[in-house]
Design a protein around this motif. Structure first.
Motif, PDB file in Angstrom:
ATOM      1  N   GLN A 115     -41.308 -10.459 105.487  1.00 38.16           N
ATOM      2  CA  GLN A 115     -41.241  -9.301 104.594  1.00 38.16           C
ATOM      3  C   GLN A 115     -41.538  -9.691 103.153  1.00 38.16           C
ATOM      4  N   THR A 116     -42.492  -8.988 102.558  1.00 37.79           N
ATOM      5  CA  THR A 116     -42.843  -9.180 101.156  1.00 37.79           C
ATOM      6  C   THR A 116     -42.366  -7.982 100.355  1.00 37.79           C
ATOM      7  N   VAL A 117     -41.816  -8.237  99.194  1.00 30.22           N
ATOM      8  CA  VAL A 117     -41.435  -7.178  98.261  1.00 30.22           C
ATOM      9  C   VAL A 117     -42.188  -7.394  96.956  1.00 30.22           C
TER      10      VAL A 117
ATOM     11  N   SER B  12     -42.075  -6.637 107.830  1.00 34.10           N
ATOM     12  CA  SER B  12     -40.692  -6.642 108.277  1.00 34.10           C
ATOM     13  C   SER B  12     -40.371  -7.990 108.905  1.00 34.10           C
TER      14      SER B  12
ATOM     15  N   TRP C 293     -39.921  -1.165  93.728  1.00 31.96           N
ATOM     16  CA  TRP C 293     -39.426  -2.050  94.788  1.00 31.96           C
ATOM     17  C   TRP C 293     -40.213  -1.659  96.038  1.00 31.96           C
TER      18      TRP C 293
ATOM     19  N   GLU D 234     -46.772   0.220 103.067  1.00 30.81           N
ATOM     20  CA  GLU D 234     -45.735  -0.077 102.084  1.00 30.81           C
ATOM     21  C   GLU D 234     -44.650   0.996 102.094  1.00 30.81           C
ATOM     22  N   ASN D 235     -43.458   0.580 101.745  1.00 28.59           N
ATOM     23  CA  ASN D 235     -42.327   1.486 101.609  1.00 28.59           C
ATOM     24  C   ASN D 235     -41.861   1.448 100.158  1.00 28.59           C
TER      25      ASN D 235
ATOM     26  N   ASP E  95     -31.248  -9.192  97.828  1.00 20.33           N
ATOM     27  CA  ASP E  95     -31.841  -8.253  98.778  1.00 20.33           C
ATOM     28  C   ASP E  95     -32.637  -9.038  99.829  1.00 20.33           C
ATOM     29  N   GLU E  96     -33.106  -8.335 100.869  1.00 19.96           N
ATOM     30  CA  GLU E  96     -33.832  -9.003 101.948  1.00 19.96           C
ATOM     31  C   GLU E  96     -35.317  -9.097 101.639  1.00 19.96           C
ATOM     32  N   TRP E  97     -35.851 -10.311 101.692  1.00 18.71           N
ATOM     33  CA  TRP E  97     -37.286 -10.550 101.542  1.00 18.71           C
ATOM     34  C   TRP E  97     -37.566 -12.013 101.893  1.00 18.71           C
TER      35      TRP E  97
ATOM     36  N   THR F  82     -41.740  -2.530  99.601  1.00 20.58           N
ATOM     37  CA  THR F  82     -41.518  -3.395 100.759  1.00 20.58           C
ATOM     38  C   THR F  82     -42.711  -3.334 101.696  1.00 20.58           C
TER      39      THR F  82
ATOM     40  N   THR G 123     -42.258  -6.244  93.027  1.00 22.64           N
ATOM     41  CA  THR G 123     -41.420  -5.627  92.010  1.00 22.64           C
ATOM     42  C   THR G 123     -41.918  -6.060  90.636  1.00 22.64           C
TER      43      THR G 123
END
Length: 318
Positions: free
Chosen positions: A242-244, A286, A281, A82-83, A57-59, A283, A246
């Motif tokens: 971008q930070t995720v 960006s 998860w 946050e998303n 995934d994107e991060w 996010t 989890t």
């Protein structure tokens, strides 16, 4: 081995009849282990959770919390941008997650900062570098790696590797409950009393003995979530991109199993209960920083004795 253990327990009872109560723990454990294995077989056969993509995934920074419940994170989340979404972990315990996500990969654009000793069980050339905090930043009093140390070493590593992506693996909210006033109320003492290594953390105590106050245990676990989240925020704010956030897996807190309706606690290996696999998860930010992949750096191995001792302190039977 079981016969030897039973004889040892009988001798303890003869010497001190009050030990009967503690030995009863093992009788219940034997029964519960049979029931757990039946439920394990059912979940492994009928689990319909589709594991999410974590590495692909994107991060730019992937923050992994150890044994985190999404709802407890949400209770304490203080980010403004946050998303939220959810994924299903490929495994119910840390090593299974790492094996599924990292094994045989070439992730040479990633530096892995970790307090979790299991990473030493994989091959050495997966990441560009691994910062093993369970050796360099282990707290002997707390018997874990404090989250503040994870932030400290992450900042140093970012300065050293400005063109790399980062995986930052905190040990919290996993036991021990270093944030909580309830820590001293949580027993986890059965193993010490019986001289065995199978019950050193309070989730086992709750499942097999039920002596700890359930509300105290849950509050202590929640407090570890509350402790680590501001440090996650600092990791996210200290770097562009971008930070995720989890988790490698969640943690059972008394959910009933199936088809045997016993209560389950902790995160048993190879036990794909839906509540154990569902992870957040989250996010933040960006954009993507420019990174490069370079061959792994040379580093000294962590001794197997150190790894085993750390895993034992965290409640894993070796």
């Amino acid at each position: 081995m079981r016969d030897h253990h039973s004889l040892s327990s009988l001798k303890k009872i003869i010497r001190d009849p009050s030990k009967l109560r503690e030995v009863g723990y093992y009788l219940k454990k034997d029964i519960y282990d049979v029931f757990t294995n039946i439920n394990r077989l059912w979940y492994k056969k009928f689990n319909q959770s589709e594991p999410g993509e974590f590495i692909t995934d994107e991060w730019d920074t992937l923050v992994i919390l150890d044994a985190a419940r999404p709802e407890y994170l949400k209770e304490n989340m203080t980010f403004s941008n946050e998303n939220w979404s959810y994924k299903y972990s490929p495994a119910s315990y840390s090593y299974g997650f790492m094996e599924s996500e990292f094994k045989d990969q070439e992730l040479h654009d990633i530096v892995y900062v970790t307090g979790n000793p299991y990473i030493s069980r994989l091959q050495e050339d997966i990441f560009h570098d691994i910062i093993n905090l369970y050796e360099s930043a282990w707290d002997d009093d707390q018997q874990t790696v404090k989250p503040s140390k994870v932030v400290e070493y992450t900042k140093k590593a970012r300065d050293q590797y400005p063109n790399k992506r980062f995986i930052v693996h905190f040990m919290q909210p996993h036991f021990p409950f270093i944030a909580s006033e309830y820590q001293e109320k949580i027993s986890g003492r059965i193993a010490n009393e019986l001289g065995d290594g199978t019950g050193v953390h309070p989730w086992n105590s709750q499942m097999y003995r039920c002596e700890d106050n359930h509300e105290d245990l849950i509050q202590a676990y929640k407090d570890n979530h509350k402790l680590v989240l501001p440090l996650c925020k600092k990791v996210a704010e200290d770097e562009s991109g971008q930070t995720v956030i989890t988790a490698d897996h969640a943690n059972l807190i008394g959910e009933r199993g199936f088809p045997i309706p016993i209560k389950h606690y902790g995160h048993p290996a190879d036990f794909p209960h839906p509540s154990l696999l569902r992870v957040p998860w989250i996010t933040i930010g960006s954009g993507n920083r420019k990174t490069t992949a370079d061959k792994p750096v040379d580093r000294e191995d962590v001794s197997e004795n150190t790894v085993s001792e750390r895993l034992s302190a965290l409640g894993y039977k070796e």
